[in-house]
Design an enzyme around this catalytic site. Structure first.
Site, short mmCIF file in Angstrom:
data_model
loop_
_atom_site.label_atom_id
_atom_site.label_comp_id
_atom_site.label_asym_id
_atom_site.label_seq_id
_atom_site.Cartn_x
_atom_site.Cartn_y
_atom_site.Cartn_z
N CYS A 1 13.78 10.76 7.35
CA CYS A 1 13.64 10.37 8.76
C CYS A 1 14.95 10.51 9.51
O CYS A 1 14.97 10.80 10.70
CB CYS A 1 13.12 8.95 8.85
SG CYS A 1 14.15 7.77 7.98
N GLU B 1 9.07 1.68 11.36
CA GLU B 1 10.15 2.66 11.17
C GLU B 1 9.50 4.03 11.14
O GLU B 1 8.79 4.37 10.19
CB GLU B 1 10.89 2.39 9.87
CG GLU B 1 11.84 1.23 10.02
CD GLU B 1 12.64 0.95 8.78
OE1 GLU B 1 13.26 -0.10 8.71
OE2 GLU B 1 12.64 1.80 7.86
N LYS C 1 0.88 -1.18 0.00
CA LYS C 1 0.00 0.00 0.00
C LYS C 1 0.91 1.22 0.00
O LYS C 1 1.43 1.63 1.04
CB LYS C 1 -0.89 -0.03 1.25
CG LYS C 1 -2.24 0.64 1.09
CD LYS C 1 -2.18 2.13 0.74
CE LYS C 1 -1.89 3.00 1.92
NZ LYS C 1 -1.62 4.42 1.55
N GLU D 1 8.98 16.94 14.89
CA GLU D 1 9.56 16.59 13.59
C GLU D 1 8.92 17.50 12.53
O GLU D 1 7.74 17.36 12.23
CB GLU D 1 9.29 15.12 13.26
CG GLU D 1 9.99 14.67 11.99
CD GLU D 1 9.63 13.25 11.56
OE1 GLU D 1 8.45 12.88 11.64
OE2 GLU D 1 10.55 12.53 11.11
P1 NAD Z 1 2.25 8.68 7.32
O1 NAD Z 1 2.36 7.93 8.61
O2 NAD Z 1 1.25 9.77 7.23
O3 NAD Z 1 1.91 7.69 6.12
C1 NAD Z 1 2.71 6.57 5.82
C2 NAD Z 1 1.84 5.51 5.18
O4 NAD Z 1 0.89 5.06 6.14
C3 NAD Z 1 1.04 5.98 3.98
O5 NAD Z 1 1.02 4.96 3.01
C4 NAD Z 1 -0.35 6.19 4.56
O6 NAD Z 1 -1.38 6.04 3.62
C5 NAD Z 1 -0.40 5.07 5.58
N1 NAD Z 1 -1.37 5.24 6.66
C6 NAD Z 1 -1.83 6.38 7.19
N2 NAD Z 1 -2.73 6.11 8.15
C7 NAD Z 1 -2.83 4.76 8.24
C8 NAD Z 1 -3.57 3.87 9.04
N3 NAD Z 1 -4.43 4.29 9.97
N4 NAD Z 1 -3.41 2.54 8.86
C9 NAD Z 1 -2.54 2.07 7.94
N5 NAD Z 1 -1.82 2.87 7.13
C10 NAD Z 1 -1.96 4.21 7.29
O7 NAD Z 1 3.72 9.19 6.99
P2 NAD Z 1 4.18 10.14 5.79
O8 NAD Z 1 3.76 11.52 6.12
O9 NAD Z 1 3.76 9.52 4.51
O10 NAD Z 1 5.78 9.99 5.88
C11 NAD Z 1 6.59 10.79 6.66
C12 NAD Z 1 6.95 10.10 7.98
O11 NAD Z 1 7.63 8.88 7.72
C13 NAD Z 1 7.90 10.92 8.83
O12 NAD Z 1 7.47 10.90 10.17
C14 NAD Z 1 9.23 10.19 8.68
O13 NAD Z 1 10.14 10.39 9.73
C15 NAD Z 1 8.77 8.78 8.59
N6 NAD Z 1 9.82 7.95 7.97
C16 NAD Z 1 10.54 7.09 8.77
C17 NAD Z 1 11.57 6.33 8.24
C18 NAD Z 1 12.38 5.40 9.12
O14 NAD Z 1 13.10 4.57 8.57
N7 NAD Z 1 12.32 5.50 10.45
C19 NAD Z 1 11.88 6.42 6.88
C20 NAD Z 1 11.13 7.31 6.08
C21 NAD Z 1 10.11 8.06 6.65
#
Ligand code: NAD
Length: 503
Positions: free
Chosen positions: A299, A265, A190, A396
Site C-alpha cells: 500500500c 487502511e 477474517k 492503484e
Molecule cells: P480487498 O479489499 O479485496 O480485500 C481485503 C479483505 O477484505 C479480504 O479479507 C476480503 O475477503 C475482505 N472483503 C472483501 N469484500 C468485503 C466485504 N464486502 N465486507 C467485508 N470484507 C470484505 O483487498 P486486497 O485485494 O486483499 O488487498 C489489496 C489492497 O489492500 C490494496 O488496495 C492495498 O493498497 C490495500 N492495503 C492497504 C494498506 C494500508 O495500510 N493502507 C496495507 C496493505 C494493503
C-alpha cells in the site's frame, strides 16, 4: 543442495499437515468446519492446489462472534501483567516458527523469501511492542474543576473484527491483532481468501502461548459472505480493516445499522518526488526499493515517480538499467527479488496496464511483459513519458509497476502529487531544507518521509487521508481505536444543585 532447494524441501514438510487436514476455522479454541463447505488455496508459483480451506459464512461468524463475546470479560479483567506475559510468549512463538511462517507465506502469496523472512519477525516485534504498552493502556487523566475531581480511564471496546488483505498477510494481521489483544479486546479474524495459511499459524501460536480459547478466533471465507457478516454482527463493536478503498466503503455501509466503529487502511498511489538538488544515488535506491520490493503489492509503494525535468533523462536511464537487472524468480530462492503476483485475477489486472499505458501514449521503458507460463510472473515495469491524467498515474496497479512523470517547478510537483484521490504516503527527495518544509506542509498524505524510503517506527502514526483511509495505527493511536474513553466526575459535595419543583 542449493538454498532454494533446501527451502523447498523444508516447505514440503511444513505444508504436509495442511494437505492432510486442510485449514479449519478456529472458533472458541476448537477446529470447526466451514458451514459453506471448503474452497481451495492455490500457489501463484505454479498454480498448484495447496489445500482445502474451511469456507465460513454468516453462521460461522455468528459462532465466532459469540465465542469472542463470551471470552471478553475474563480477558479484559485479566491483570495487565498476565496479558503482557501471554503477548510476549506469542512473540517468542512467532520467532521460533519464523521460518515456517515465511516459507508458507511465500508459497501462498508469491512474495520473495528475502522480504518475508523479515516480515515474519516484524510480526513478533508488533507483539513485543504492544506487550510493553499493556500496563499503561488503561491510564487516563485527572482534570480538576472547582467542584469536581474529574478522571478519565480507557476501557477495551469489546469483541472486534479484523479483516486483512493478502499482501504480507501475517505481518499485517499481527499489526491489528496485537494491539487489540493488548487493549483487552477479543478478536474475530477474517483473513484474505487468497492467503489463509499463516493466519492459521498465528492462532495456533497464540493458543500455545496461553491465549485463552475464544480470545482470538479465525474464520476463513469470502469477503462478501464472511467479511460482510462480521461487519454486520451486533456483538462485534469495531472493525479494523486493511484492503482496497472500494471495500472500505462497503465496510462502512455494512456496519451502519450496528453503528460500528471502523478503522480503514486503504489503497495508495504514492508519489516519490525527486528534486535535482537531492542525493540522487540514494533517491534512486529508495525509489526502486519502494516500488519493486514485496512485488509492488504494497500500500505504501512509491508507484508515481515525479522527477524534475533537469535530471529526468539521466535518472530514468539509471532506473531502466537497474529495473532490468532486478531478479524475477522462484520466491524461495533467497536471491529472488520479485516473485509471482498473488492470484490470476490480480495478474490479469496488473498485466492489463501494459496495454493501457501504450493506449494512453506512455512509453514502456522496461518490462511490460509476463515471464513464463507456469505461474503469475511479470517483469518489473517502468512507464515513462506519462502525464498525471493517465490511468497508469491515477489508478492503484498494486504490482511492480512504476509510472514516471516529469515536472519543472516545485509548484508543479506539488500540484501533480496532490492531484489524486489517494493520500497514504509521500517521499520527498531534496537537500533544500526550507523546500522540504514547504512541500511536506502542503503534501496531502498521512505519512511523509524526507530523503528516505518508508522506515516504520512503531510509535509513529500509520494511516492515510482522502481515499487512503480513516484512522491511525501505531503507538497510542492503536489503543484509541480499540478502547473507549470513560469520564468519571467525583463531586466535593459543595456545588449548588439547581432545585426544580422545590417552591
Ligand atoms: P480487498 O479489499 O479485496 O480485500 C481485503 C479483505 O477484505 C479480504 O479479507 C476480503 O475477503 C475482505 N472483503 C472483501 N469484500 C468485503 C466485504 N464486502 N465486507 C467485508 N470484507 C470484505 O483487498 P486486497 O485485494 O486483499 O488487498 C489489496 C489492497 O489492500 C490494496 O488496495 C492495498 O493498497 C490495500 N492495503 C492497504 C494498506 C494500508 O495500510 N493502507 C496495507 C496493505 C494493503
Amino acid at each position: 543442495m542449493t538454498a532454494r532447494d533446501d527451502n523447498i524441501h523444508k516447505l514440503e514438510s511444513y505444508l504436509q499437515r495442511f494437505r492432510d487436514t486442510g485449514i479449519k476455522n478456529r472458533i472458541g479454541g476448537a477446529d470447526t468446519d466451514g458451514s459453506a463447505g471448503v474452497f481451495q488455496s492455490t500457489s501463484p508459483v505454479d498454480k498448484s492446489v495447496i489445500c482445502d480451506v474451511a469456507e465460513g459464512n454468516a453462521a460461522d461468524i455468528d459462532k465466532a462472534a459469540n465465542a469472542a463475546h463470551d471470552a471478553f470479560a475474563d480477558w479484559r479483567d485479566l491483570p495487565a501483567l498476565e496479558r503482557k506475559k501471554i503477548l510476549i510468549r506469542i512473540a517468542e512463538g512467532i520467532e521460533a516458527r519464523a521460518e515456517e511462517i515465511a516459507l508458507c507465506e511465500c508459497w501462498d502469496t508469491g512474495q520473495a523469501y528475502k522480504f518475508m523472512s523479515k516480515a515474519a519477525l516484524r510480526g513478533a516485534e508488533n507483539f513485543r511492542y504492544f506487550a510493553d504498552q499493556v500496563v499503561q493502556a488503561r491510564d487516563g487523566q485527572h482534570l480538576q474543576s472547582p467542584t469536581l475531581m474529574n478522571i478519565t480511564t480507557r476501557v477495551p471496546i469489546g469483541p472486534v473484527g479484523v479483516i486483512t488483505p493478502w499482501n504480507t498477510p501475517f505481518m499485517l494481521s499481527t499489526w491489528k491483532i496485537a494491539p487489540a489483544l493488548a487493549a483487552g479486546c477479543t478478536v474475530v479474524h477474517k483473513p484474505a481468501e487468497a492467503s489463509p495459511l499463516t493466519a492459521r499459524l498465528l492462532v495456533e501460536i497464540a493458543e500455545e502461548a496461553g491465549l485463552p480459547p475464544g480470545v482470538l478466533n479465525t474464520v476463513n471465507g469470502f469477503g462478501e459472505e464472511a467479511g460482510k457478516a462480521l461487519c454486520e454482527h451486533p456483538k462485534i463493536k469495531a472493525i479494523a480493516f486493511v484492503g482496497e478503498s472500494r471495500t472500505g466503503s462497503l465496510i462502512t455501509k455494512q456496519g451502519a445499522d450496528t453503528l460500528k466503529r471502523n478503522h480503514l487502511e486503504l489503497g495508495g498511489k504514492n508519489p516519490v518526488i525527486v528534486f535535482d538538488d537531492a542525493d540522487l544515488d540514494r533517491a534512486l535506491d529508495a525509489a526502486i526499493f519502494m516500488i519493486y520490493s514485496i512485488n509492488g503489492e504494497r500500500c505504501t509503494s512509491s508507484s508515481r515517480l515525479l522527477i524534475q525535468d533537469t535530471i529526468r533523462e539521466e535518472f530514468e536511464a539509471k532506473l531502466i538499467e537497474r529495473v532490468n537487472r532486478i531478479k524475477v524468480g522462484h520466491p524461495l530462492d533467497p536471491a529472488t527479488e520479485i516473485g509471482p503476483l498473488v492470484t490470476e485475477v490480480h495478474f490479469n489486472k496488473v498485466t492489463s496496464y501494459f496495454d493501457i499505458a501504450k493506449q494512453d501514449g506512455a512509453t514502456v521503458a522496461a518490462g511490460g511483459e509476463v515471464v513464463g507460463e507456469e505461474g503469475y510472473f511479470v517483469r518489473p515495469t517502468l512507464f515513462t513519458q506519462a502525464t498525471n491524467q493517465m490511468r497508469i498515474a491515477q489508478e492503484e496497479i498494486f504490482g511492480p509497476v512504476l509510472t514516471s512523470i516529469p515536472f519543472s517547478t516545485e509548484e508543479e510537483a506539488l500540484q501533480i502529487a496532490n492531484d489524486i484521490p489517494y493520500g497514504l504516503t509521500g517521499y520527498v527527495w531534496t537537500n533544500d531544507l526550507t523546500r522540504a518544509l514547504r512541500f511536506t506542509n502542503k503534501l496531502e498524505a498521512g505519512m511523509i518521509w524526507v530523503n528516505s524510503e518508508n522506515v516504520r517506527h512503531l510509535p509513529t502514526p500509520f494511516g492515510g487521508v482522502k481515499a487512503s483511509g480513516i484512522g491511525r495505527d501505531g503507538g497510542d493511536w492503536s489503543f484509541e481505536f480499540y478502547m473507549e474513553q470513560k469520564h468519571i466526575g467525583f463531586a466535593t459535595g459543595q456545588h449548588k444543585i439547581t432545585k426544580l419543583g422545590a417552591n
